[in-house]
Motif scaffolding. Structure first.
Motif, PDB file in Angstrom:
ATOM      1  N   ALA A  28      -9.164   7.753   6.050  1.00 41.50           N
ATOM      2  CA  ALA A  28      -9.986   9.390   4.816  1.00 41.50           C
ATOM      3  C   ALA A  28     -10.902   8.567   4.448  1.00 41.50           C
ATOM      4  N   ALA A  29     -11.649   7.449   4.552  1.00 44.88           N
ATOM      5  CA  ALA A  29     -13.163   6.952   4.477  1.00 44.88           C
ATOM      6  C   ALA A  29     -14.181   6.619   5.212  1.00 44.88           C
ATOM      7  N   CYS A  65      -8.925  -4.282   6.578  1.00 41.46           N
ATOM      8  CA  CYS A  65      -8.161  -4.459   5.383  1.00 41.46           C
ATOM      9  C   CYS A  65      -7.432  -5.224   6.358  1.00 41.46           C
ATOM     10  N   CYS A  95      -8.927  11.643  13.046  1.00 39.44           N
ATOM     11  CA  CYS A  95      -9.758  11.779  12.073  1.00 39.44           C
ATOM     12  C   CYS A  95     -11.512  12.775  12.042  1.00 39.44           C
ATOM     13  N   THR A 106      -0.060  -1.040   3.731  1.00 38.69           N
ATOM     14  CA  THR A 106       1.190  -0.414   3.502  1.00 38.69           C
ATOM     15  C   THR A 106       0.222   1.057   3.959  1.00 38.69           C
ATOM     16  N   GLU A 107       1.332   1.895   4.831  1.00 37.98           N
ATOM     17  CA  GLU A 107       1.109   2.955   5.112  1.00 37.98           C
ATOM     18  C   GLU A 107      -0.222   4.033   4.351  1.00 37.98           C
ATOM     19  N   GLU A 108      -0.578   3.801   3.275  1.00 39.00           N
ATOM     20  CA  GLU A 108      -1.263   4.666   2.126  1.00 39.00           C
ATOM     21  C   GLU A 108      -2.124   4.593   2.659  1.00 39.00           C
ATOM     22  N   GLN A 109      -2.449   2.361   2.483  1.00 40.81           N
ATOM     23  CA  GLN A 109      -3.913   1.408   2.870  1.00 40.81           C
ATOM     24  C   GLN A 109      -4.467   2.346   3.622  1.00 40.81           C
ATOM     25  N   LYS A 163      -4.366   5.133   5.848  1.00 40.64           N
ATOM     26  CA  LYS A 163      -4.197   6.292   5.455  1.00 40.64           C
ATOM     27  C   LYS A 163      -5.822   6.662   4.724  1.00 40.64           C
ATOM     28  N   SER A 164      -5.426   5.963   3.622  1.00 33.77           N
ATOM     29  CA  SER A 164      -6.459   5.881   2.621  1.00 33.77           C
ATOM     30  C   SER A 164      -7.977   4.652   3.902  1.00 33.77           C
ATOM     31  N   HIS A 165      -7.811   4.080   4.265  1.00 35.98           N
ATOM     32  CA  HIS A 165      -9.078   3.913   5.123  1.00 35.98           C
ATOM     33  C   HIS A 165      -8.968   4.878   5.862  1.00 35.98           C
TER      34      HIS A 165
END
Length: 75
Positions: free
Chosen positions: A19-20, A32, A54, A10-13, A15-17
Motif C-alpha cells: 500500500a505504501a 522488510c 499495485c 506477516t501478510e499484513e506487513q 500488504k502495508s508495504h
C-alpha cells in the motif's frame, strides 16, 4: 499469518508495504527483508502483490519512480 518465517514478516506487513508503494518482491525485500534468506516466501509475496494490484504500477510502467526513496534527492 506469517509469510516469511525467517524474518517473522506477516501478510499484513506485506500488504502495508504494498500500500505504501512496494510493487515487487524485491521492493518488499528492501522494506522488510522478506524473501532474502531462504527464498521460500517469494511466491507467496508475489501472490499477495498480484498483477495490477499495485497502486503505483502505472508509474513503473512509464519508467517513473514508484517509491519516495527512489526519487532523486533535492540539492
Amino acid at each position: 499469518m506469517f509469510v516469511c518465517s525467517c524474518f517473522g514478516v506477516t501478510e499484513e506487513q506485506v500488504k502495508s508495504h504494498a500500500a505504501a508503494g512496494a510493487c515487487t518482491p524485491r521492493q518488499i525485500a528492501s522494506a522488510c527483508k522478506a524473501g532474502t534468506d531462504c527464498g521460500g516466501c517469494v511466491r507467496r509475496i508475489q501472490a499477495l502483490l498480484g498483477r495490477g494490484a499495485c497502486p503505483r504500477r502505472q508509474l513503473i510502467d512509464q519508467g517513473e519512480p514508484a517509491l519516495a526513496s527512489e526519487l532523486p534527492e533535492a540539492a
